[in-house]
Design an enzyme around this catalytic site. Structure first.
Site, PDB file in Angstrom:
ATOM      1  N   PHE A 267     -36.977  -3.482 -20.040  1.00 38.60           N
ATOM      2  CA  PHE A 267     -36.530  -4.574 -20.968  1.00 38.60           C
ATOM      3  C   PHE A 267     -37.906  -3.572 -22.344  1.00 38.60           C
ATOM      4  O   PHE A 267     -38.882  -3.071 -21.589  1.00 38.60           O
ATOM      5  CB  PHE A 267     -37.422  -5.602 -20.280  1.00 38.60           C
ATOM      6  CG  PHE A 267     -37.824  -6.357 -22.124  1.00 38.60           C
ATOM      7  CD1 PHE A 267     -37.027  -6.816 -22.110  1.00 38.60           C
ATOM      8  CD2 PHE A 267     -39.242  -6.059 -22.500  1.00 38.60           C
ATOM      9  CE1 PHE A 267     -37.425  -8.082 -23.177  1.00 38.60           C
ATOM     10  CE2 PHE A 267     -38.837  -7.611 -23.215  1.00 38.60           C
ATOM     11  CZ  PHE A 267     -38.561  -8.171 -24.144  1.00 38.60           C
TER      12      PHE A 267
ATOM     13  N   ASP B  78     -41.551   4.138 -21.756  1.00 40.38           N
ATOM     14  CA  ASP B  78     -42.011   2.938 -22.133  1.00 40.38           C
ATOM     15  C   ASP B  78     -43.350   2.233 -21.744  1.00 40.38           C
ATOM     16  O   ASP B  78     -43.637   1.937 -20.607  1.00 40.38           O
ATOM     17  CB  ASP B  78     -41.009   1.528 -22.321  1.00 40.38           C
ATOM     18  CG  ASP B  78     -41.813   0.702 -22.684  1.00 40.38           C
ATOM     19  OD1 ASP B  78     -42.490   0.727 -23.282  1.00 40.38           O
ATOM     20  OD2 ASP B  78     -40.183  -0.579 -23.004  1.00 40.38           O
TER      21      ASP B  78
ATOM     22  N   LYS C 206     -49.288  -3.734 -26.229  1.00 38.16           N
ATOM     23  CA  LYS C 206     -50.360  -5.319 -25.062  1.00 38.16           C
ATOM     24  C   LYS C 206     -51.702  -5.371 -24.981  1.00 38.16           C
ATOM     25  O   LYS C 206     -52.150  -4.916 -26.045  1.00 38.16           O
ATOM     26  CB  LYS C 206     -49.587  -4.746 -24.022  1.00 38.16           C
ATOM     27  CG  LYS C 206     -47.664  -5.776 -23.862  1.00 38.16           C
ATOM     28  CD  LYS C 206     -47.348  -5.855 -23.034  1.00 38.16           C
ATOM     29  CE  LYS C 206     -46.070  -6.617 -22.494  1.00 38.16           C
ATOM     30  NZ  LYS C 206     -45.765  -8.359 -23.050  1.00 38.16           N
TER      31      LYS C 206
END
Ligand code: PLP
Length: 404
Positions: free
Chosen positions: A138, A223, A252
């Site tokens: 993702f 990532d 985040k």
């Protein structure tokens, strides 16, 4: 007198792309939250790995308030002190020589994928444009990032999608060998798949990817939007594995709840994002960068990072104790404070049913796909809150088992 908004207002006024819980939290402090009725919850969800220092951490509140009284926004027509200080801090703490700022993980990945293609275009030629990624991965919700992501449900119906992207099997180096060639510009990987089920990479897999990228002159992109900024017990998970990427994306926890993203890279690669090739109005916003600097400086300390390892052991211990009693999990896994508990075959696909029961017991948790209960709490959650949260989780699990 105006009335407080209700959950029904969500259905009435908002685009239906989310289906939030009925409860509306209104206040948070550390690892606790309170809803509109004053009910208290322990937070094992952490805003999906965002609130790394819990809610309203004093260091972040004071950085935000100080910046709010000083300067909010300039655009990239000017640079600003908080952005420069954050870039310097990240460069000094990591493999990177250069930083690019934006406002989210998806945007950081968009920049990374564009940079990888542009670097190959500049240095080899337009034909070197292939991206190898992984099934179940993702990387965000922009059209490019859902296409690189390995979950077709997220790009279905949005085509035509960008081409020349192929998906290998995570933790299977042979499947990468079968796809990578001299037309590959990048291999994109999460050092620990988050949304895909909390699956840490095997160390040999990541070092093998590094070797394959070097062999084919491709860039290795990590990532670390979910695994980064202390979550693994290191500032970034690549430090845990000892495998260095060419590009790393972060978001985040980087802002601890304030929207910010970063792409880090080296002096060898960065020049391909030359003036005019890429940008974002909010990239490097002073408020975001001031908070992110405070988050990085607070998290990247022995006290917090060693505390993550200690809390990991505590979480695992409790989850395994619950499992001994109820036999609900097949496996408990994860690095640091990103933990996943995969459901046992008898409860296959039922992880989501735990969430409303946990809310009723006063605990917020997450899932990662249909079969994994996920936890991404504050990195500084207290032992007492872990114990209390686990007691609440146990009551929720007991109710699920009872109803089965
Ligand atoms: C590994 C990973 N990359 C990228 C993203 C997208 O980040 P954002 O939602 O901030 O765009 C996420 C979000 O869950 C993620 O887990």
């Amino acid at each position: 007198m105006s009335q407080s908004p209700t959950r029904d207002d969500f259905d009435r006024y908002m685009v239906p792309n989310y289906s939030p819980q009925r409860t509306i939290p209104v206040r948070g402090e550390g690892s606790r939250l309170w809803d509109q009725d004053g009910r208290e919850y322990i937070d094992f969800a952490g805003g999906i790995a965002v609130n790394a220092l819990g809610h309203c951490h004093p260091a972040l509140v004071s950085a935000l308030k100080a910046q709010a009284d000083t300067l909010w926004h300039l655009s990239n027509v000017y640079t600003n002190e908080p952005a420069l200080a954050l870039a310097k801090s990240l460069v000094e703490r990591t493999f990177a020589d250069k930083a690019y700022f934006c406002s989210s993980g998806g945007e950081a990945n968009e920049a990374a994928f564009k940079l990888a293609r542009r670097w190959a275009y500049d240095n080899v030629g337009a034909h070197k444009d292939k991206i190898v990624s992984f099934r179940q991965s993702f990387h965000g919700r922009t059209l490019f990032t859902v296409s690189v992501g390995g979950q077709p449900k997220y790009s279905e119906g949005f085509g035509p999608i960008p081409g020349r992207i192929e998906h290998a099997v995570y933790n299977d180096l042979d499947s990468v060998r079968a796809l990578i060639d001299d037309e590959t510009c990048a291999v994109v990987v999460e050092p620990m798949q988050g949304e895909g089920g909390v699956v840490p990479a095997d160390p040999d897999f990541l070092s093998g990817l590094r070797m394959l990228c070097d062999e084919h002159q491709a860039l290795l992109v990590f990532d670390e939007v979910q695994s980064g900024v202390g979550r693994s017990g290191h500032l970034y998970a690549y430090m845990h594995y000892g495998v260095t990427p060419d590009i790393l994306t972060s978001a985040k926890a980087l802002g601890g709840g304030f929207p910010v993203g970063a792409m880090l890279t080296t002096d060898r690669v960065a020049p391909s994002l030359a003036v005019g090739t890429h940008g974002s109005t909010y990239g490097g916003n002073p408020l975001a960068c001031a908070v992110a600097l405070a988050a990085v400086e607070t998290i990247d300390t022995a006290e917090v990072l060693e505390g993550v390892m200690h809390r990991h052991a505590l979480f695992k211990e409790h989850l395994e104790a619950i499992n001994r009693e109820y036999g609900i999990f097949k496996e408990v896994r994860g690095l640091g404070l990103l933990l996943g508990a995969e459901m046992a075959p008898a409860y296959e696909g039922r992880a989501k049913e735990i969430l409303p029961l946990a809310m009723e017991e006063g605990l917020m948790a997450l899932v990662a796909g249909p079969n994994v209960l996920r936890m991404a709490p504050s990195l500084v959650i207290s032992e007492a809150e872990v114990r209390e949260g686990m007691a609440r989780l146990e009551r929720a699990v007991a109710r699920l088992v009872q109803d089965a």
